[in-house]
Design a protein around this motif. Sequence first.
Motif, PDB file in Angstrom:
ATOM      1  N   GLY A 140      66.052  19.145 -66.586  1.00 38.15           N
ATOM      2  CA  GLY A 140      66.521  17.779 -66.401  1.00 38.15           C
ATOM      3  C   GLY A 140      66.832  17.050 -67.686  1.00 38.15           C
ATOM      4  N   SER A 141      66.878  17.756 -68.808  1.00 39.49           N
ATOM      5  CA  SER A 141      67.137  17.123 -70.105  1.00 39.49           C
ATOM      6  C   SER A 141      68.583  16.705 -70.274  1.00 39.49           C
ATOM      7  N   GLY A 142      69.480  17.302 -69.491  1.00 38.52           N
ATOM      8  CA  GLY A 142      70.906  17.029 -69.646  1.00 38.52           C
ATOM      9  C   GLY A 142      71.595  17.984 -70.600  1.00 38.52           C
ATOM     10  N   ASP A 143      70.831  18.903 -71.192  1.00 36.98           N
ATOM     11  CA  ASP A 143      71.430  19.894 -72.091  1.00 36.98           C
ATOM     12  C   ASP A 143      72.234  20.920 -71.294  1.00 36.98           C
ATOM     13  N   VAL A 144      73.303  21.432 -71.922  1.00 37.21           N
ATOM     14  CA  VAL A 144      74.064  22.545 -71.367  1.00 37.21           C
ATOM     15  C   VAL A 144      74.215  23.587 -72.470  1.00 37.21           C
ATOM     16  N   TYR A 145      73.940  24.852 -72.123  1.00 39.62           N
ATOM     17  CA  TYR A 145      73.970  25.925 -73.112  1.00 39.62           C
ATOM     18  C   TYR A 145      74.983  27.006 -72.749  1.00 39.62           C
ATOM     19  N   PHE A 146      75.541  27.627 -73.789  1.00 35.40           N
ATOM     20  CA  PHE A 146      76.374  28.816 -73.592  1.00 35.40           C
ATOM     21  C   PHE A 146      75.452  30.019 -73.520  1.00 35.40           C
ATOM     22  N   ASP A 147      75.651  30.839 -72.512  1.00 40.24           N
ATOM     23  CA  ASP A 147      74.850  32.047 -72.310  1.00 40.24           C
ATOM     24  C   ASP A 147      75.495  33.199 -73.085  1.00 40.24           C
ATOM     25  N   VAL A 148      74.987  33.484 -74.275  1.00 34.92           N
ATOM     26  CA  VAL A 148      75.660  34.460 -75.149  1.00 34.92           C
ATOM     27  C   VAL A 148      75.662  35.858 -74.538  1.00 34.92           C
ATOM     28  N   ARG A 149      74.651  36.193 -73.737  1.00 33.16           N
ATOM     29  CA  ARG A 149      74.601  37.542 -73.161  1.00 33.16           C
ATOM     30  C   ARG A 149      75.549  37.704 -71.982  1.00 33.16           C
ATOM     31  N   SER A 150      76.133  36.593 -71.531  1.00 37.77           N
ATOM     32  CA  SER A 150      77.108  36.689 -70.443  1.00 37.77           C
ATOM     33  C   SER A 150      78.481  37.103 -70.951  1.00 37.77           C
ATOM     34  N   TRP A 151      78.661  37.075 -72.260  1.00 38.61           N
ATOM     35  CA  TRP A 151      79.974  37.353 -72.842  1.00 38.61           C
ATOM     36  C   TRP A 151      79.842  38.573 -73.756  1.00 38.61           C
ATOM     37  N   SER A 152      80.334  39.689 -73.292  1.00 39.81           N
ATOM     38  CA  SER A 152      80.108  40.963 -73.997  1.00 39.81           C
ATOM     39  C   SER A 152      80.743  40.996 -75.380  1.00 39.81           C
ATOM     40  N   ASP A 153      81.734  40.150 -75.603  1.00 38.89           N
ATOM     41  CA  ASP A 153      82.433  40.145 -76.891  1.00 38.89           C
ATOM     42  C   ASP A 153      81.749  39.251 -77.920  1.00 38.89           C
ATOM     43  N   TYR A 154      80.636  38.617 -77.544  1.00 35.19           N
ATOM     44  CA  TYR A 154      79.965  37.712 -78.480  1.00 35.19           C
ATOM     45  C   TYR A 154      79.471  38.493 -79.704  1.00 35.19           C
ATOM     46  N   GLY A 155      79.816  37.989 -80.893  1.00 38.70           N
ATOM     47  CA  GLY A 155      79.469  38.668 -82.140  1.00 38.70           C
ATOM     48  C   GLY A 155      80.625  39.423 -82.757  1.00 38.70           C
ATOM     49  N   SER A 156      81.787  39.410 -82.101  1.00 36.71           N
ATOM     50  CA  SER A 156      82.916  40.217 -82.584  1.00 36.71           C
ATOM     51  C   SER A 156      83.528  39.673 -83.873  1.00 36.71           C
ATOM     52  N   LEU A 157      83.413  38.373 -84.116  1.00 38.83           N
ATOM     53  CA  LEU A 157      84.010  37.821 -85.325  1.00 38.83           C
ATOM     54  C   LEU A 157      83.244  38.271 -86.565  1.00 38.83           C
ATOM     55  N   THR A 158      81.927  38.277 -86.472  1.00 37.49           N
ATOM     56  CA  THR A 158      81.102  38.627 -87.632  1.00 37.49           C
ATOM     57  C   THR A 158      80.474  40.012 -87.502  1.00 37.49           C
ATOM     58  N   ASN A 159      80.863  40.742 -86.453  1.00 38.01           N
ATOM     59  CA  ASN A 159      80.409  42.130 -86.275  1.00 38.01           C
ATOM     60  C   ASN A 159      78.882  42.215 -86.218  1.00 38.01           C
ATOM     61  N   GLN A 160      78.300  41.372 -85.364  1.00 40.77           N
ATOM     62  CA  GLN A 160      76.856  41.362 -85.185  1.00 40.77           C
ATOM     63  C   GLN A 160      76.502  41.640 -83.727  1.00 40.77           C
ATOM     64  N   SER A 161      75.328  42.176 -83.520  1.00 41.23           N
ATOM     65  CA  SER A 161      74.797  42.303 -82.166  1.00 41.23           C
ATOM     66  C   SER A 161      73.923  41.092 -81.878  1.00 41.23           C
ATOM     67  N   VAL A 162      73.833  40.727 -80.615  1.00 41.43           N
ATOM     68  CA  VAL A 162      73.047  39.552 -80.246  1.00 41.43           C
ATOM     69  C   VAL A 162      71.591  39.715 -80.665  1.00 41.43           C
ATOM     70  N   ASP A 163      71.062  40.902 -80.504  1.00 39.14           N
ATOM     71  CA  ASP A 163      69.650  41.123 -80.806  1.00 39.14           C
ATOM     72  C   ASP A 163      69.330  40.918 -82.284  1.00 39.14           C
ATOM     73  N   ALA A 164      70.328  41.092 -83.149  1.00 34.93           N
ATOM     74  CA  ALA A 164      70.104  40.944 -84.585  1.00 34.93           C
ATOM     75  C   ALA A 164      70.283  39.511 -85.053  1.00 34.93           C
ATOM     76  N   MET A 165      70.725  38.640 -84.160  1.00 27.83           N
ATOM     77  CA  MET A 165      71.002  37.256 -84.549  1.00 27.83           C
ATOM     78  C   MET A 165      69.735  36.410 -84.519  1.00 27.83           C
ATOM     79  N   GLU A 166      69.712  35.413 -85.399  1.00 29.55           N
ATOM     80  CA  GLU A 166      68.619  34.458 -85.388  1.00 29.55           C
ATOM     81  C   GLU A 166      68.831  33.450 -84.265  1.00 29.55           C
ATOM     82  N   ALA A 167      67.779  32.751 -83.923  1.00 29.67           N
ATOM     83  CA  ALA A 167      67.870  31.741 -82.869  1.00 29.67           C
ATOM     84  C   ALA A 167      68.800  30.610 -83.285  1.00 29.67           C
ATOM     85  N   ALA A 168      69.562  30.094 -82.337  1.00 33.86           N
ATOM     86  CA  ALA A 168      70.432  28.946 -82.607  1.00 33.86           C
ATOM     87  C   ALA A 168      69.571  27.711 -82.827  1.00 33.86           C
TER      88      ALA A 168
END
Length: 467
Positions: A140-168
Amino acid sequence: MTLRLYDTRAQQLRDFVPLDPENITMYVCGATVQSGPHIGHVRAALSFDLLRRWLTHRYGRVTFVRNVTDIDDKVLANATDAEPWWALAYRMEREFTAAYAGIGILAPTYEPRATASIPQMQEIIATLIEGGHAYPAPDGSGDVYFDVRSWSDYGSLTNQSVDAMEAAEDADPRGKRAPQDFALWKGAKAGEQADATWQSPWGAGRPGWHIECSAMAKRYLGAEFDIHGGGLDLRFPHHENELAQSTAAGDGFARYWVHNGLVTVGGQKMSKSLGNFTLAADVLAERDPQVVRYALAAAHYRSSLDLSESSWTEAEAALGRIRTFVERAERMLPHTVDGAGRTPVPEAFAAAMDDDLGIPQALGVVHDTVRAGNAALDAADLDGAATARHQVLAMLDVLGFDRVGAASADGAQASALDVLVRTMITQRAQARADKDWAAADRIRDAIAAAGITLEDSPAGTHWSIDG
């Protein structure tokens, strides 16, 4: 020759093939206006000013968009009761504009503020939620988030895997499914400025940083455009997140990703957070703006630029050599029609610019042409000197340098000095005609003692100040 640019996403040089050769489209991330610009901000803007100028030279029309991030955590944090966030943002925006204009950076075709595109941001967010790529926080906070694991191409610009990324870290972790998910919409919090919120289907709040650029780029350039630019430090998370949310929403988005290198101090990135920055206003108050432009342009745009006192000294000397030739040519070729803008740039210059915007090599061609022009003047080859002058002016025009000829001298003082020196030159010429060699020598010695050099040529006698 084909223009080639280094595409960060492809991690290689690519031939530039525009969507529409009659209108190149380009989006560059502009300032977050929480405080005034340092010289690193100016170097970044200059990199894309040079690219824009070359694209204009090659294609004729460039639609260039550079945004202003006027709503952001940092802007809100720096606001005071005496200066609300929107007033601070506007004042800092003007400082950025002044710094850019100070070294001849062209104004954008469009310069949208983030706060003017809130409906477009909400539209993209709604599309992402509908497509299963974003979710409102369940708390109920009103926040909306992008689900990075829903998009298989996430990380393609910097050639990273999601698991290796730090928390946003762009929002509180409240309501997140995964630490790497990033904020699209930030629900209003107690204690925040009331006028820094907008109504939305998810509750009152404001946009996240990344969604701002996706919305503005699409609004002003369309769902797909040619080039997205910005500093190397923006690749992750900002540009990675832009790419993910825009493509997940169904847009082609940027076809080429171009990033400029950073200004460093002792090998460390110049940054406000590190406190090792030099304000652009201080640099421009102390130095010739054209020297500043030269120093910031002299290194390849993708390389780091470690600025020191010698950087300014070397730039001043290099620009001085160019100015001396142009001024000398203008004196000795008084009736030559200015060919800048009509004279083709040398092939070697064009080849350097086409090779991933090789400004250092292009400046090398400028100096080669200056040397050739000086040699032509020494040999009284006025046609050769005129050609060199026209080519130098044409190259300077492409690179965005103001006219550097004699007309740039301070008006009234220069005119008065010119009258006095020319009077003495006329008197010397008369003494020589009368074969009064002693008088002619006295006049020449007096002129030399004032630090003025005379040059006798078939076109007459011309003067310059030593130095």
